[in-house]
Design an enzyme around this catalytic site. Structure first.
Site, PDB file in Angstrom:
ATOM      1  N   ASN A   9     121.256  54.807  62.411  1.00 18.05           N
ATOM      2  CA  ASN A   9     121.289  55.986  61.534  1.00 18.05           C
ATOM      3  C   ASN A   9     119.914  56.645  61.617  1.00 18.05           C
ATOM      4  O   ASN A   9     118.958  56.169  61.021  1.00 18.05           O
ATOM      5  CB  ASN A   9     121.606  55.540  60.095  1.00 18.05           C
ATOM      6  CG  ASN A   9     121.529  56.692  59.109  1.00 18.05           C
ATOM      7  OD1 ASN A   9     121.398  57.855  59.503  1.00 18.05           O
ATOM      8  ND2 ASN A   9     121.601  56.367  57.826  1.00 18.05           N
ATOM      9  N   LYS A  11     118.973  59.314  60.375  1.00 21.44           N
ATOM     10  CA  LYS A  11     118.646  60.091  59.169  1.00 21.44           C
ATOM     11  C   LYS A  11     118.105  61.476  59.589  1.00 21.44           C
ATOM     12  O   LYS A  11     118.532  62.008  60.616  1.00 21.44           O
ATOM     13  CB  LYS A  11     117.679  59.318  58.277  1.00 21.44           C
ATOM     14  CG  LYS A  11     118.222  57.917  57.961  1.00 21.44           C
ATOM     15  CD  LYS A  11     117.505  57.193  56.869  1.00 21.44           C
ATOM     16  CE  LYS A  11     118.129  55.822  56.670  1.00 21.44           C
ATOM     17  NZ  LYS A  11     117.545  55.055  55.588  1.00 21.44           N
ATOM     18  N   HIS A  97     126.402  56.818  51.972  1.00 25.28           N
ATOM     19  CA  HIS A  97     125.064  56.258  52.100  1.00 25.28           C
ATOM     20  C   HIS A  97     124.326  56.397  50.766  1.00 25.28           C
ATOM     21  O   HIS A  97     124.507  57.393  50.056  1.00 25.28           O
ATOM     22  CB  HIS A  97     124.284  56.977  53.216  1.00 25.28           C
ATOM     23  CG  HIS A  97     123.047  56.233  53.594  1.00 25.28           C
ATOM     24  ND1 HIS A  97     121.896  56.301  52.845  1.00 25.28           N
ATOM     25  CD2 HIS A  97     122.791  55.364  54.597  1.00 25.28           C
ATOM     26  CE1 HIS A  97     120.981  55.513  53.388  1.00 25.28           C
ATOM     27  NE2 HIS A  97     121.499  54.929  54.459  1.00 25.28           N
ATOM     28  N   GLU A  99     121.436  57.227  50.091  1.00 29.39           N
ATOM     29  CA  GLU A  99     120.619  58.443  49.967  1.00 29.39           C
ATOM     30  C   GLU A  99     121.495  59.631  49.574  1.00 29.39           C
ATOM     31  O   GLU A  99     121.064  60.508  48.819  1.00 29.39           O
ATOM     32  CB  GLU A  99     119.866  58.698  51.292  1.00 29.39           C
ATOM     33  CG  GLU A  99     118.734  57.684  51.459  1.00 29.39           C
ATOM     34  CD  GLU A  99     118.418  57.294  52.887  1.00 29.39           C
ATOM     35  OE1 GLU A  99     118.817  58.003  53.818  1.00 29.39           O
ATOM     36  OE2 GLU A  99     117.758  56.234  53.063  1.00 29.39           O
ATOM     37  N   GLU A 169     124.276  47.794  52.240  1.00 25.88           N
ATOM     38  CA  GLU A 169     122.870  48.193  52.309  1.00 25.88           C
ATOM     39  C   GLU A 169     122.254  48.111  50.908  1.00 25.88           C
ATOM     40  O   GLU A 169     122.385  49.067  50.120  1.00 25.88           O
ATOM     41  CB  GLU A 169     122.756  49.634  52.812  1.00 25.88           C
ATOM     42  CG  GLU A 169     123.348  49.849  54.181  1.00 25.88           C
ATOM     43  CD  GLU A 169     122.709  51.034  54.902  1.00 25.88           C
ATOM     44  OE1 GLU A 169     122.188  50.820  55.998  1.00 25.88           O
ATOM     45  OE2 GLU A 169     122.695  52.154  54.349  1.00 25.88           O
ATOM     46  N   GLY A 175     114.247  51.070  53.938  1.00 23.24           N
ATOM     47  CA  GLY A 175     112.975  51.729  54.218  1.00 23.24           C
ATOM     48  C   GLY A 175     111.790  51.116  53.487  1.00 23.24           C
ATOM     49  O   GLY A 175     110.711  51.706  53.436  1.00 23.24           O
ATOM     50  N   SER A 215     115.953  47.618  56.213  1.00 21.28           N
ATOM     51  CA  SER A 215     114.793  47.012  56.878  1.00 21.28           C
ATOM     52  C   SER A 215     115.184  45.940  57.893  1.00 21.28           C
ATOM     53  O   SER A 215     114.465  44.960  58.087  1.00 21.28           O
ATOM     54  CB  SER A 215     113.802  46.452  55.851  1.00 21.28           C
ATOM     55  OG  SER A 215     113.305  47.500  55.023  1.00 21.28           O
ATOM     56  N   GLY A 237     115.067  53.022  60.338  1.00 20.08           N
ATOM     57  CA  GLY A 237     113.771  53.197  61.014  1.00 20.08           C
ATOM     58  C   GLY A 237     113.702  52.584  62.407  1.00 20.08           C
ATOM     59  O   GLY A 237     113.209  53.222  63.354  1.00 20.08           O
TER      60      GLY A 237
END
Ligand code: 13P
Length: 253
Positions: A9, A11, A97, A99, A169, A175, A215, A237
Site C-alpha cells: 500500500n 498510500k 483502511h 486512515e 492492521e 507507521g 510496521s 512504508g
C-alpha cells in the site's frame, strides 16, 4: 486453499517518475526470485494504476486500488467507481483502511457498500480492520474487530465472502515502528478465522487469506508470516523500496 499474499500500500507517496522507477526496480527483484511463494499486489495511488497494470503484463504482480466510491456512478465529483477500476483491469482494492476510517469518516456501513460495489465488478476487496491503542489497552480489541468484520462483511453470502481478503492492521502499529508481536498477530488472526467459521463454516474460514499490516518490514516479516493464521502482509512504508519489499515477499518458509 488459501493463498499467501504480500500487498504493498503505497498510500499518498511518489511522483510519476518515482513510481515508474519503483515498479521497474521491483520487476527486476521479482525476476530474480526462483520460487515465488506469495501473490504480490501493488496498490499505488489512482494516477499510477494504469502504469502498473501495463507493467504487470510483463511481471509477476497484480494491481489494486487503495479506495473506491460506495456509489455506482454519477454526480460524485472526485470519486472513482468500482466499474472504472474494473475497466482498467484491476483485481483488488483496499477498503476500510484505518486512515480512511479516521480522516474520511469511513464507517462499517460505508465499507459494506464499497465491498458490494467491488464484488459487483469482480474485484476482490482487501478489507482492513484493527483496533486503536486505547481499545487494546482496555482489552477491547476482539470486540472492535468482531464489530468491524460483522458489520462490514457478514451481510455477504458464502460465495461472495470467498472473494474477500482480510487485513488485520492494529492502528497503533501503523507507521509507528511498533509491530504487533508474532503472538499478538497470531492470536487476532486465529480469532478472525474463528468468527468467519462461526458465520460461514470451516471451509470458507480455512480458505480466507488474512494479512497482517503495521510496521511489517524485511526484518520481522519472516517471524510474523511463520504463524499458522498469518497468510502474508499489507505493507506500507517498506513497500516503497523495491529491495525491502522483495525481502518481505521471500519471507515465507
Ligand atoms: P506501515 O507498514 O507503514 O506501518 O503501514 C501499514 C499499512 O497501513 C498498510 O496498509
Amino acid at each position: 486453499m488459501r493463498r499467501n499474499i504480500v500487498a504493498g500500500n503505497w498510500k499518498m507517496n511518489k511522483r510519476f517518475e518515482e513510481a515508474n522507477e519503483l515498479v521497474n526496480d521491483l520487476m527486476d527483484c521479482l525476476e530474480k526470485i526462483d520460487d515465488l511463494k506469495a501473490e504480490v499486489i501493488l496498490c499505488p495511488p489512482f494516477p499510477y494504476l494504469e502504469l502498473c497494470t501495463d507493467m504487470s503484463q510483463e511481471s509477476y504482480f497484480a494491481v489494486g486500488a487503495q479506495d473506491v466510491s460506495e456509489h455506482e456512478s454519477g454526480a460524485y465529483t472526485g470519486e472513482i467507481s468500482a466499474s472504472m477500476l474494473e475497466s482498467l483491469g484491476l483485481d483488488y482494492c483496499i477498503v476500510g483502511h484505518s486512515e480512511r476510517r479516521a480522516y474520511h469518516h469511513e464507517t462499517n456501513a460505508v465499507v459494506a457498500n464499497k465491498v458490494k460495489q467491488l464484488l459487483a465488478n469482480k474485484i476482490s476487496p482487501i478489507v482492513c480492520c484493527g483496533e486503536v491503542l486505547s481499545e487494546r489497552e482496555a482489552d477491547k480489541q476482539f470486540d472492535v474487530v468482531r464489530e468491524q468484520i460483522s458489520e462490514s462483511l457478514f451481510g455477504l453470502n458464502a460465495e461472495e465472502f470467498g472473494k474477500i481478503i482480510i487485513a488485520y492492521e492494529p492502528v497503533w502499529a501503523i507507521g509507528t515502528g511498533k509491530t504487533a508481536t508474532p503472538e499478538q498477530a497470531q492470536e487476532m488472526h486465529a480469532f478472525i478465522r474463528s468468527i468467519i467459521k462461526e458465520q460461514y463454516g470451516a471451509e470458507v474460514a480455512d480458505n480466507t487469506s488474512i494479512l497482517y499490516g503495521g510496521s511489517c518490514n524485511a526484518k520481522n516479516a519472516e517471524e510474523l508470516f511463520a504463524n499458522p493464521d498469518v497468510d502474508g502482509g499489507l505493507i506500507g512504508g517498506a513497500s516503497l523500496k523495491a529491495e525491502d519489499f522483495a525481502k518481505i515477499i521471500i519471507s515465507f518458509k
